[in-house]
Each structure stands twice: as C-alpha cells, then as structure tokens.
Design a protein around this motif. Structure first.
Motif, PDB file in Angstrom:
ATOM      1  N   ASP B 122      -1.295 -12.072   3.156  1.00 34.40           N
ATOM      2  CA  ASP B 122      -0.284 -12.116   1.081  1.00 34.40           C
ATOM      3  C   ASP B 122       1.447 -12.001   1.727  1.00 34.40           C
ATOM      4  O   ASP B 122       2.006 -12.971   2.338  1.00 34.40           O
ATOM      5  N   ALA B 123       0.775 -10.340   2.295  1.00 35.73           N
ATOM      6  CA  ALA B 123       2.095  -9.847   2.302  1.00 35.73           C
ATOM      7  C   ALA B 123       2.516 -10.048   3.491  1.00 35.73           C
ATOM      8  O   ALA B 123       4.255  -9.876   3.867  1.00 35.73           O
ATOM      9  N   ASP B 124       1.621 -10.621   4.321  1.00 35.52           N
ATOM     10  CA  ASP B 124       1.432 -10.001   5.908  1.00 35.52           C
ATOM     11  C   ASP B 124       1.582  -9.105   6.189  1.00 35.52           C
ATOM     12  O   ASP B 124       2.443  -9.319   7.945  1.00 35.52           O
ATOM     13  N   GLY B 125       1.778  -8.204   5.941  1.00 30.77           N
ATOM     14  CA  GLY B 125       1.971  -6.802   6.376  1.00 30.77           C
ATOM     15  C   GLY B 125       0.957  -6.818   7.255  1.00 30.77           C
ATOM     16  O   GLY B 125       0.249  -6.869   7.282  1.00 30.77           O
ATOM     17  N   ALA B 126       1.442  -5.552   8.377  1.00 28.21           N
ATOM     18  CA  ALA B 126       0.397  -4.723   8.939  1.00 28.21           C
ATOM     19  C   ALA B 126       1.119  -3.660   9.592  1.00 28.21           C
ATOM     20  O   ALA B 126       1.055  -3.332  10.292  1.00 28.21           O
ATOM     21  N   VAL B 127       0.846  -3.093   7.782  1.00 25.35           N
ATOM     22  CA  VAL B 127       0.974  -1.238   8.426  1.00 25.35           C
ATOM     23  C   VAL B 127       1.169  -0.272   7.387  1.00 25.35           C
ATOM     24  O   VAL B 127       1.121   0.545   7.933  1.00 25.35           O
ATOM     25  N   LEU B 128       0.027  -0.795   6.599  1.00 23.67           N
ATOM     26  CA  LEU B 128      -0.308  -0.018   5.518  1.00 23.67           C
ATOM     27  C   LEU B 128      -1.424   0.941   6.298  1.00 23.67           C
ATOM     28  O   LEU B 128      -0.807   2.251   5.939  1.00 23.67           O
ATOM     29  N   TRP B 129      -1.925   1.181   6.584  1.00 26.04           N
ATOM     30  CA  TRP B 129      -3.199   1.947   7.941  1.00 26.04           C
ATOM     31  C   TRP B 129      -2.404   2.926   8.144  1.00 26.04           C
ATOM     32  O   TRP B 129      -2.780   4.477   8.136  1.00 26.04           O
ATOM     33  N   ALA B 130      -0.984   3.199   8.591  1.00 22.79           N
ATOM     34  CA  ALA B 130      -0.573   3.739   9.838  1.00 22.79           C
ATOM     35  C   ALA B 130       0.057   5.325   8.284  1.00 22.79           C
ATOM     36  O   ALA B 130       0.564   6.672   8.477  1.00 22.79           O
ATOM     37  N   ALA B 131      -0.117   4.322   7.730  1.00 21.61           N
ATOM     38  CA  ALA B 131       1.086   4.848   6.271  1.00 21.61           C
ATOM     39  C   ALA B 131      -0.216   6.254   5.699  1.00 21.61           C
ATOM     40  O   ALA B 131       0.495   7.019   5.068  1.00 21.61           O
ATOM     41  N   VAL B 132      -0.974   5.144   5.463  1.00 17.73           N
ATOM     42  CA  VAL B 132      -2.360   6.274   4.649  1.00 17.73           C
ATOM     43  C   VAL B 132      -2.644   7.529   5.809  1.00 17.73           C
ATOM     44  O   VAL B 132      -3.046   8.397   5.871  1.00 17.73           O
ATOM     45  N   ALA B 133      -2.714   7.019   7.123  1.00 23.02           N
ATOM     46  CA  ALA B 133      -3.065   7.881   7.770  1.00 23.02           C
ATOM     47  C   ALA B 133      -2.310   8.929   7.992  1.00 23.02           C
ATOM     48  O   ALA B 133      -2.658  10.163   8.041  1.00 23.02           O
ATOM     49  N   ASP B 134      -0.943   9.326   7.767  1.00 24.58           N
ATOM     50  CA  ASP B 134       0.088   9.804   7.764  1.00 24.58           C
ATOM     51  C   ASP B 134      -0.021  10.957   6.429  1.00 24.58           C
ATOM     52  O   ASP B 134      -0.126  12.078   6.398  1.00 24.58           O
ATOM     53  N   ARG B 135      -0.270  10.061   5.258  1.00 19.05           N
ATOM     54  CA  ARG B 135      -0.683  10.456   3.789  1.00 19.05           C
ATOM     55  C   ARG B 135      -1.685  11.775   3.607  1.00 19.05           C
ATOM     56  O   ARG B 135      -1.825  12.872   2.948  1.00 19.05           O
ATOM     57  N   LEU B 136      -2.802  11.321   4.876  1.00 18.87           N
ATOM     58  CA  LEU B 136      -4.335  11.652   4.576  1.00 18.87           C
ATOM     59  C   LEU B 136      -4.099  12.981   6.134  1.00 18.87           C
ATOM     60  O   LEU B 136      -5.274  13.840   6.252  1.00 18.87           O
ATOM     61  N   ARG B 137      -3.919  13.031   6.567  1.00 18.43           N
ATOM     62  CA  ARG B 137      -3.119  13.545   7.620  1.00 18.43           C
ATOM     63  C   ARG B 137      -4.541  13.488   8.815  1.00 18.43           C
ATOM     64  O   ARG B 137      -4.975  14.845   8.387  1.00 18.43           O
ATOM     65  N   ARG B 138      -4.262  12.901   8.851  1.00 17.82           N
ATOM     66  CA  ARG B 138      -6.054  11.880  10.010  1.00 17.82           C
ATOM     67  C   ARG B 138      -4.892  11.469  10.901  1.00 17.82           C
ATOM     68  O   ARG B 138      -4.596  10.712  10.620  1.00 17.82           O
ATOM     69  N   PRO B 139      -6.180  11.367  11.913  1.00 17.58           N
ATOM     70  CA  PRO B 139      -5.526  10.824  13.566  1.00 17.58           C
ATOM     71  C   PRO B 139      -5.982   9.003  13.132  1.00 17.58           C
ATOM     72  O   PRO B 139      -7.185   8.818  11.955  1.00 17.58           O
ATOM     73  N   LEU B 140      -5.368   8.123  13.614  1.00 16.34           N
ATOM     74  CA  LEU B 140      -5.488   6.736  13.597  1.00 16.34           C
ATOM     75  C   LEU B 140      -5.383   5.764  14.558  1.00 16.34           C
ATOM     76  O   LEU B 140      -4.863   6.132  15.611  1.00 16.34           O
ATOM     77  N   ILE B 141      -6.513   4.948  14.351  1.00 12.53           N
ATOM     78  CA  ILE B 141      -6.473   3.988  15.176  1.00 12.53           C
ATOM     79  C   ILE B 141      -6.305   2.762  15.023  1.00 12.53           C
ATOM     80  O   ILE B 141      -7.356   2.247  13.935  1.00 12.53           O
ATOM     81  N   SER B 142      -5.732   2.185  15.369  1.00 18.10           N
ATOM     82  CA  SER B 142      -4.925   0.803  14.923  1.00 18.10           C
ATOM     83  C   SER B 142      -5.472  -0.335  15.913  1.00 18.10           C
ATOM     84  O   SER B 142      -6.103  -0.143  16.997  1.00 18.10           O
ATOM     85  N   GLN B 143      -5.897  -1.475  15.298  1.00 20.35           N
ATOM     86  CA  GLN B 143      -6.049  -2.981  15.658  1.00 20.35           C
ATOM     87  C   GLN B 143      -6.951  -2.628  17.277  1.00 20.35           C
ATOM     88  O   GLN B 143      -7.037  -3.451  18.205  1.00 20.35           O
ATOM     89  N   ALA B 144      -8.194  -2.655  16.218  1.00 22.96           N
ATOM     90  CA  ALA B 144      -9.542  -1.994  16.901  1.00 22.96           C
ATOM     91  C   ALA B 144     -10.405  -3.809  17.010  1.00 22.96           C
ATOM     92  O   ALA B 144     -10.534  -3.746  16.229  1.00 22.96           O
ATOM     93  N   ALA B 145     -10.662  -3.728  18.026  1.00 24.74           N
ATOM     94  CA  ALA B 145     -11.459  -5.176  18.741  1.00 24.74           C
ATOM     95  C   ALA B 145     -12.582  -4.624  19.063  1.00 24.74           C
ATOM     96  O   ALA B 145     -13.521  -5.119  18.732  1.00 24.74           O
TER      97      ALA B 145
END
Lengths: 563, 259, 322
Positions: B122-145
């Motif tokens: 719907d919103a076509d956004g591709a960003v939420l996880w990075a914000a959540v990772a920062d908030r949780l202070r956890r390492p992040l990996i995106s676009q995992a295939a």
C-alpha cells in the motif's frame, strides 16, 4: 461438411473423479455437513443448518468441532459469484424469518421497468411479458449478497474455507462420504513445485453440492449415480459490466432483438438487461443461449455492440466501467432437471441442479430455497436412529422440492425456452400461448438437444463488432484484467480440449470465450488451438460447446466484488 | 528461539484503491489481506523454526481490529501466535509513530530474530525495518535473498544494485527479506481450520505503554498537504518507419539525455 | 535552513543520483548547504562535491566505514546533525541510503518522506512530491518538525555543476556497539551479465512480435549497448522463449526504469501495469493499432528486425565516439 462440437469432445470419465479416502485416518478432516460452494444455495444451507443446530445442541455436539463446513473455490466468498440480478425476495424471507428485507444488502426495490425490442437504431417498447414482471423484486449484486450471506453463515457457526476446490467425490461403496480437495502448487505439466500442498480428504455425514452452473462434482454425481433426467442440460452465456454513471437509472430494463438475429437458422436466443445498482452505478449484460450456431458469435463483443445502441449509450454517457465478468446459466429448466436430486449421503441444490426460471431470468431465490430445504433434509437424516448414507434417507429433499414453489414455477414455464429454438417470432407467439394457458398449451414436453450438438455455420458476423475504443467498448484482455483474475501463469491447464481440430471449431471457441483463452493462428485446414488457461474466468462456456472445464487450483480465477 | 514477524494488513489488491479526499490517506475500509511481501517473511520464519526443530513464530502487527483476519492467514500457514496493537489513536501513524509502537511491542516480546517483508503493497515504503532496528539497538540486514541461522548468528545474501553482499550478524538481529527469498507455502486445510484456535492477543496503546501523543497523527512528524494528478506524460509521438526510424530514436534519446 | 546531502559513492566515483539531489538543493537556494561523504579512502571524492553546490563537505574517512553498511553511517550522521544543528537531510534512494535514512529517522525522531519525485520550496516550507497507488495519484508531503529527512527516487534529478567555494571538514568516528555488530563477509562485485530487471535503469523488453526466441538476441544486443537489462512479456515466457525471471507484468515483475524500450509487444493492460512507472517508454511494433502506442512516449510503427540492429549500431557508435 456439418461440424458439430460434440464430435470433438474430449473423453472424460466421471469415474476418475469418484475415489475412496486415501489420507491416513489421523490426517482426514471430519466435519458434520459439508457444503460445496459458497453461493446462495450453499450459504442458505449453512445458514439454515445453523438455525436448526442452534435449537438442537446435542446434535450439534455430536457433529464435532466443525458441524458445518462450506468449501469455496474462489479467492474469497463472492469472487466467483456473478448474476444480473433482480431477486425475488421469497427465498430470503423464508430463510430469514422475522428479519426485514431492508436489513439485507440489496440495492433497492425495482421502481419501474421497461422491455424493449431493439433494432440497430431503434427501440420499441413492448409490454412486459408476465413472466418478466418485477414488481416487488429487488436489484442485487450477487457477489455482494454472497459476502453478506457468508457472514450470516459464520455467525450461525459455519466454517467457510475459501481457496479450496472440491476435486473428487469420496464415495466408497456407493455412499458419498465427503470430497477430496484439489492439490495446490503444481506446475504447468502437473509436476510438484517446491510449495506443493496436496489436497485433503474431508469426510462428512452429509455432502451438499451447491457448485453453481457447470458444477464439476455435480456432473460427476449425476453420471455416477445415474441421476440424469429425460433431457440434457443446456446453457446460456452471460457477459456483464458494471458502470459508474452520473445520472441514476430509475428502472429495470430488458431488451430483445438486436444485436441478436431472429432467424431460426441462427438460433440466437437471449437478450440484454440493464439494472440500476443504487444511485451511482448500473449493470448492463448480454445473455445468449449457447445453442447458437454461428462460428463468429462472441457474447462479449455483442455486449460491446449493444452499448453502441442509442438507448444504452444514453444510460452510460459520462460513465466509467468498473467491473466485468461472465458466467453460464443453465437454461433447460424443468425439462432438464435431474431425475433425482439426492443419493446416499448426497444432496444437490441451486444452479448446479438447474433450478433456473429462464423466461423470468431468476434463479437466486430457488437457490436459496433449495439450500434451505437441503439443510432441513440433512437435519432430519442426522437425527438419532437415522443414517444419511442409507438409500432413500435423503429422499425427503426431493419431496420437499416437488412441493415447493420451485417446482410449480419451473413446470409452468417448462416449454418456453425450447419454443425459441424455432426463432424469435414463432417462439414469441408460442411463449405467449404458454403464458396465457399457464403451461397447459402446447401440451407435452419438448425435446432438448445438447448445445454441442448444434451444427456450426459461418456468416461473417465478426465484421460488425465494434473495435474497442477503451472508453465505451473494450477488448477481452483488459476485461479479464478488470475481473481481478490473477491466476498463476504456471498453473496446470484445467481445461480439457482436443487441440487439433477443424479450423472453424477452433475459431468458434476463440470467439465464444469471453476471456480470450483460445487462440488460433491464420492459415488453412486443420488448426491447433492455443490455450492460455491463466486467462480463464471459469464461466463454463467451453463445457457446453465441446470441451470440459475441470476445477482449477483453489483461489485462482476472477475476484468479483460488484457482479 | 523466538522469531517475531512484523506483518501488516493492506487493502485487497483488487479493491479499487482510493485515497480518501477527506483525510488524504489511503482508504483502508473494505477487504483486507496480508501484505504479500510479509508472507515471504512469515514463510522464512517458519522455515527457520522448522529447521531447528523448536522455537516460536510470533506475528506482530499494528492495525484496526479487523487486521486479525489477515493475521489468521499467517497463523494458518503455521505461525504460533499473533499479537496485535489496535487503537484508534494509532491511525494515521507515519514512520516515526509506527516505529515507536512497533518498537514497544517488540521490546515486550524480546525475540531473537525480527523479520520484515521488503515493502508494503500500500504505502510502497521500504524503510520500516531500519528504523525499528535502530530503535531496538540491534544489528540490521536488509534485502536478504537468502538467510541461514546457526549458533546464535544469522547470515544473509543481500541484494544490492551492484550484486550480492554476504553479511553476518549476531542474534538478536533484525532482518528484512526480499520476495526472492522463498516461495511461500499454501496453508493446509487443517492449518486454516486450526488458525482460529491459536492464541491471538489484542492490546491498546495504553496497555502497551505507549503514550497517545507518540502515536497516530499526533506522534507523526510528516504530513500530507494535497492530492493531485500525476504530471502529464508529456507529448507522445508516433512515427512510421521510412528507413530512418533508428536515427530518429537515437536523436530522441540524445535530446532527453537518456543515452 | 541548514541542509545536508548524503553523497553515496561506489568504486571511486560519487553516485550520480546523490549529486543530482545536491544540485537540486543548490538550485532551490537552500541555505548553508553541505554534503557528507563517508567511507574509507574517500578524501579525494570530498573535494569534488564542491562543484555541485556544497559549501561545506563533511568527510568521515575510517576503515570501519569501508563496507557499505547503514548503521555506522547513522551514528556518524546523527552526531553531525545534532552538533551542527542541521535541519534537513536529503538522500538519493538506494538500497543503502533507504536503511540509513530510516535509521536516522528513528535515532532523531525525525520525520522521513520517501520515494519523492519532486522537491520544492513553497511559502518557506520544503514540500516533497511523491506518487502513490501505483503512480496513479500524486501527493504533496511535508514535515511537521525538524530535522526533516527525505529520500528521493533514483533518476529524479540530474547533476548540474554549480561550483562554489567549498571547505572540507573531517569528522571523527564514534560508533555504537550494535552498529558494529553486522559485518560484511563478502562484498558484491559487478555482475558480468548486467543489472537485473528490477534494478536496471534501462530495459529492452521483447514480445511475440520478435517472431522467434532467437530474435531475443536483437534485444540483448541493444540492452548491452545501452547498459540495460532484457525483459519479456508473459506470452513469450509462456511459450518458453525467455525465462520467467524476466517477465514484466501483472503476474511477473513490476519495473520502473528510466527508459523502457518495448519491441514487438502489443501492450495489453496485463503488461502495462508492470511497467507504467517507467520514465520514458519507446515502443516498436508493426501494428499501428497496438494498444502499447496509447501509453508510449515515442511510438515507432515499423519492423523490429530492421530497426533494432540499426539502433544498436548507432548507440554503440555514439558511445565509442563520445
């Protein structure tokens, strides 16, 4: 050379679709009553059962965790429901005693009506034939009504399982014990894909087939249990659109005549309907009997042509097309009814049984009523001391159908459709005589021929179809898109068809299909039909005209919401 | 191992999408379904759980009470539990507000691994996880295939414009999976019928411990001013090839700096 | 306003889209415009940013920033924004910057508007324009507070020289523990076959009008010359001419390259919905009534077999000749 589609029909053995349960006992799913099809018949059955079981808690408990389950092959309830529709409220009133029609999601009472005989440019108003008078009836979107009925059924305790196709009948030893659902996740050649999910055996004490037109297991059951009646079933194909319009339509309109041809040799029986859907929308549809003979007849294109008539153009002016769909309608009526609508452990209701009043263009109230009666018969047969699998245990269903308004209505108009096989004018005169005599004249019963046995003729009809302009008239592919169909490209082909056939036959299929499933290249002589099964909106026309539709993967096909 | 999958209910793809001219937000009334991209994340979580032979897959979502229906599809696939934050005050939340709510919900669950789908239909956004990772202070990996989990670490093949990176991180971590990662399973009939009986919890913002001022429009830092038509595509030209079509196409490309 | 533009870089070059964003910011007259270049061995790149309008270029050069991972960048930028009271941070969207921008948004509780295809100044406010609902509607978006963060869609702005006096400032690195936890085991290298269709800037798509599977070679040659990817329609994938991974359309992939060249494609709506977000659409088809001509920017009625090889030759010549 006389070409009949029936001569090329694929060999399908119904016996292939009647099996014993194969899942290990702990993997089988057990329900009390299994309903196949979440249309008005199936949901009425589920609703009535909910009402009855609500007053009989001990029986409800004995039926287990899932006393009533309804299988629906579409993506959601309503996805495969399509009709005009003008609904006679009798069925709803008897199902929902004590509730007001105004509570139900109908689109308003019929305020007025007009029946017209059309020529290319003109429209002559004719008196509405008595069978077509709609005072006291309501306009509805069947898809929308279906969704509401599903909610009522669930509130009554039914479990609805969408995206689930019933592929085989479980009938060990001549007794129906349930169905086997279709596999999911097979590839183009039937191979198992990584997410392959096999179907399941669903066992039930009573199975109610409410599959609608061209019901797959209904056809299997009629063959297997020898339930065919005196005449084969015949069908019409209806293609319709829903339009958002600036000016509300205030009456229900039916037309006959143009663009169909009156001569007996064409055998073009049908007409159009234009109904208001509330203040902002209208629906316009074309219905043509599939006993037509012209190779180039295309109901979709006839609908596009119809819209160019001044009468229709005026109604749609300034509007925008918002929905499209197509479905077959059983047209044999009384004469094509099966000899029996029950077998051990099995009941058949609704359009699948052919309960449609063709001259009145009505079937929804019969579907609701037959579903309700099926629920009552099932309930009786589930009482302690009864066994629904016993021969004759469900015979009370047939009795109640015979005593109902369904039977008397259908009997009265039984010969009308076949009269029109003799052409519009002769047919009209005969129909008039039938109505006046309440079915007594002409006496006896007509003989019905299969649609696929009609010989094909070529007349160059296609030259007169309008080229799609994307505003008033549309091509088939963009229409399929509007139906919401997103069938997987690599799904197995669910259409059984002879691929190498005489060119005219291939061309007939290409024109017939509203979804452009069949294509034939240019050339001479025999042709090979190209089949793009993923376009299929499961209308059922191919089964009437020399091929056979089998169940596609559950969840595929159209996703109707406004039809 | 506890895996939380953040999922969202979005309008049905076939329902005519419209933006409500009053609120200028997507009209979310009508049929809803599980965001198709999130289905890949649910599938991946199930695979990881099934491969290790133990663990729990929890669905976490923010939405109206109706969203439970979409969550049931994921429960039917095999997820164990659903946790929905539902509150009128959460409607209209932008990224900052949604992150605040989801962050609190995930802190409560304290999962070892958090999975997201790669965008929302719907919103076509591709960003939420990075914000959540920062908030949780956890390492992040995106676009995992591709994703593998072993010995407290997660390893992913990540798709970028330049090809594939291989990235590793210790658990607990946040991973967003692309739709190339797997082919989601069809829920079995038993799964569908059993979904209703699985634990489904709905909490309000107050029960979660999120101030109403941090959520919804109040907690959002962005706003929508107006709706408009897309810019006109510009002049459309049609030419017939008289032998010079290739040259004409070339000058067209050069003129528009497309070469 | 005090605006910072994040400049991404790859293989020793500043990324074109980020320079485009910087140029746009300069042309809007955004005051106190600065740029940030983060990485390892990137000091040389920093000086080039001045040519595009950045008065100050902040450089953070450290081995810990060598891998293109987002979280360390969030640490550096967050500190920079706080210490220098920057109120606007602009990014050109990439896989990396999407994560950086969102992480920054959470860190600073700063509003983020993404997928912008336009950036304006209206009544002293910064306003972004973005498409919604599959590009059928456009929305004006803004920020209620500062700092503001924006992600701008790739290909929106072209770099334009706007040389100004610029000074370079070095930043020190201070990373959170959790930002260091994710490590790059193997970094991507250029794929020899060119970009995938989802990432490609240029796509040459083939349909049944190509005539035979062998003729896909014509599309491939043009794609190679243009540095793009090859896509296919459902009809030819069904017929086995080209792999399903390249299928564009309702039941295939959705792509939005800067340039889409449709060869021998009739353009039914099932195909259109997979590529209608493309910047420029050129269609070549011998049927003048093909629906694709209704939504192409340049429609060429002609024979693909004659036009494609010629066009490929001309493109190659132009690229060689400069």
């Amino acid at each position: 050379m006389i070409l009949r589609p029936a001569d090329y029909a694929p060999r399908i053995r119904s016996g292939d679709f009647v099996v014993e349960p194969t899942d290990p006992p702990d993997e089988r799913i057990e329900v009390g009553v299994l309903v196949v099809g979440a249309g008005p018949a199936g949901l009425a059955c589920a609703i009535r059962l909910g009402q009855l079981l609500g007053e009989a808690p001990e029986l409800a408990e004995r039926l287990g965790d899932v006393p009533v389950a309804v299988l629906e092959k579409g993506k959601a309830t309503g996805s495969h429901l399509l009709s005009g529709a003008v609904v006679d409220p009798r069925g709803l009133r008897r199902l929902f005693r004590g509730r007001r029609i105004e509570e139900m999601p109908l689109l308003g009472p019929v305020m007025g009506e007009g029946v017209y005989f059309l020529t290319r440019r003109g429209a002559t108003r004719i008196p509405a034939p008595p069978t077509m008078r709609n005072h006291g009836n309501y306009v509805a979107s069947l898809s929308q009504l279906g969704r509401w009925l599903a909610e009522q059924a669930e509130e009554g305790g039914a479990t609805i399982l969408p995206q689930t196709a019933a592929e085989k009948l479980l009938a060990p030893g001549g007794r129906v014990r349930g169905v086997r659902t279709g596999d999911k996740g097979r590839g183009r050649s039937g191979e198992e894909l990584p997410n392959f999910e096999p179907g399941s055996d669903i066992l039930a004490r009573v199975t109610v087939l409410a599959e609608g037109t061209q019901g797959h297991l209904t056809g299997v059951a009629l063959d297997h249990f020898g339930l065919h009646g005196a005449n084969p079933q015949i069908w019409a194909l209806g293609v319709k659109e829903v339009w958002r319009v600036p000016r509300p339509l205030r009456r229900v309109i039916h037309t006959m005549g143009w663009p169909l041809r009156a001569g007996a040799r064409y055998r073009e029986f049908g007409g159009s309907f234009i109904y208001p859907m509330g203040e902002e929308m209208v629906t316009v549809g074309m219905v043509v009997g599939l006993d037509y003979r012209d190779v180039e007849l295309s109901v979709h294109d006839l609908l596009q042509e119809l819209k160019t008539h001044p009468l229709v153009r005026r109604i749609l002016a300034g509007g925008e097309r918002v929905a499209w769909g197509a479905k077959t309608i059983p047209e044999g009526g009384f004469l094509s009814l099966p000899s029996r609508l029950h077998a051990p452990g099995l009941l058949i209701a609704g359009d699948g049984a052919g309960l449609v009043n063709v001259p009145a263009l009505k079937g929804i109230h019969y579907a609701l009523e037959s579903g309700r009666l099926a629920a009552e018969a099932a309930f009786r047969a589930l009482q302690p001391g009864e066994a629904p699998g016993r021969r004759g245990a469900l015979a009370s269903y047939d009795d109640s159908i015979r005593k109902s308004f369904i039977w008397s209505d259908l009997k009265r108009v039984r010969n009308m459709r076949q009269a029109f096989g003799r052409g519009f004018w002769v047919g009209g005169a005969l129909a008039g005589a039938m109505t006046a005599s309440r079915g007594a004249f002409p006496p006896g019963n007509s003989k019905i021929e299969r649609d696929s046995e009609q010989p094909l003729i070529v007349t160059g009809r296609a030259g007169r179809y309008p080229a799609p302009d994307g505003k008033l008239t549309f091509d088939k592919l963009s229409s399929v898109y509007l139906s919401g169909s997103k069938t997987r490209d690599d799904a197995p082909n669910h259409i059984r068809l002879r691929r190498d056939v005489p060119r005219e036959l291939a061309q007939m299929w290409a024109r017939m299909c509203p979804a452009q499933v069949y294509e034939v290249g240019e050339g001479e002589g025999e042709a090979t039909v190209e089949v793009t099964a993923s376009n299929c909106i499961q209308c059922g026309a191919i089964t009437a005209k020399g091929g056979r539709l089998t169940p596609a993967e559950g969840g595929s096909g159209p996703e109707y919401t406004l039809t | 191992m506890k895996i939380a999958v953040c999922v969202k209910q979005v309008p049905e793809a076939t329902a005519p999408k419209r933006i409500d001219p009053g609120t200028k937000r997507l009209d979310r009334s009508g049929e809803g379904t599980l965001n198709p991209f999130d289905v890949h994340a649910v599938e991946e979580a199930l695979r990881i759980r099934d491969a290790s032979g133990e663990g729990e897959v929890v669905l976490v979502s923010v939405g109206p009470p109706r969203a439970l229906e979409a969550l049931r599809k994921a429960l039917a696939m095999g997820a164990d539990r659903a946790f929905l934050v539902s509150d009128d005050a959460a409607a209209g939340s932008d990224l900052v507000a949604t992150t605040a709510i989801l962050g609190k919900a995930l802190e409560r669950e304290a999962p070892d691994l958090v999975l997201f789908g790669q965008q929302s239909s719907d919103a076509d956004g591709a960003v939420l996880w990075a914000a959540v990772a920062d908030r949780l202070r956890r390492p992040l990996i995106s676009q995992a295939a591709e994703l593998t989990c072993s010995e407290g670490r997660v390893r992913a093949k990540r798709q970028t414009e330049y090809g594939y990176d291989v990235i590793e991180a210790p658990l607990p971590a946040v991973v967003a999976v692309s739709d190339a990662i797997n082919e989601p399973r069809y829920p079995s009939l038993k799964g569908i019928m059993g979904a209703k009986r699985k634990p489904q919890e709905t909490v309000s913002l107050a029960e979660l411990g999120v101030e109403a001022s941090a959520a919804g429009e109040a907690g959002s830092k962005t706003e929508v001013y107006a709706l408009g038509d897309p810019p006109p595509r510009g002049e459309s030209r049609k030419i017939e090839d008289d032998g010079s079509a290739a040259e004409q196409i070339l000058s067209y490309l050069v003129d528009r700096k497309l070469l | 306003m005090s605006t910072l533009v994040f400049l991404e870089h790859h293989a020793g070059e500043l990324q074109k889209d980020s320079l485009g964003v910087l140029s746009r910011a300069a042309s809007l007259g955004l005051e106190e415009l600065s740029a940030a270049v983060l990485g390892s061995g990137v000091r040389d790149l920093a000086s080039r940013a001045g040519q595009f309008g950045a008065g100050t270029v902040y450089v953070c050069d450290d081995p810990s920033l060598e891998a293109p991972l987002p979280q360390p960048r969030v640490d550096v930028l967050a500190r920079l924004v706080r210490e220098r009271s920057i109120d606007t941070v602009l990014f050109a969207a990439t896989v990396l910057t999407a994560d950086v921008a969102a992480g920054l948004s959470a860190r600073l509780a700063a509003g983020l508007n993404w997928d912008l295809t336009g950036l304006e100044r209206q009544d002293g406010k910064l306003v972004g324009k973005r498409p919604a609902l599959g590009d059928s509607v456009y929305v004006d978006v803004g920020w209620k507070s500062e700092p503001r963060i924006a992600l701008i869609r790739s290909g929106t702005f072209e770099p334009q020289g706007a040389g100004v006096e610029s000074k370079v400032e070095e930043l020190t690195v201070e990373l959170e523990d959790f930002s260091r936890a994710a490590t790059m085991v193997e970094q991507a290298h250029e794929e020899s076959e060119g970009p995938s269709i989802e990432d490609a800037d240029v796509i040459v798509a083939g349909g049944r009008g190509l005539g035979s599977p062998d003729n896909f070679a014509l599309a491939e040659a043009l794609a190679r010359a243009l540095g793009g990817a090859v896509a296919a329609t459902r009809a030819v994938v069904d017929a086995g001419w080209y792999p399903y991974a390249t299928q564009v359309g309702q039941t295939g992939k959705t792509v939005s390259p800067r340039l889409y060249i449709a060869c021998g494609i009739s353009g039914a709506i099932q195909h259109k919905v997979g590529m209608q977000g493309s910047g420029t659409v050129i269609a070549i088809n011998k049927d003048p009534n093909a629906p694709i001509f209704e939504y192409s920017d340049l429609g060429v009625v002609g024979d693909v077999h004659a036009i494609l090889p010629k066009l490929t030759e001309l493109v190659e010549a132009r690229k060689a000749g400069g």
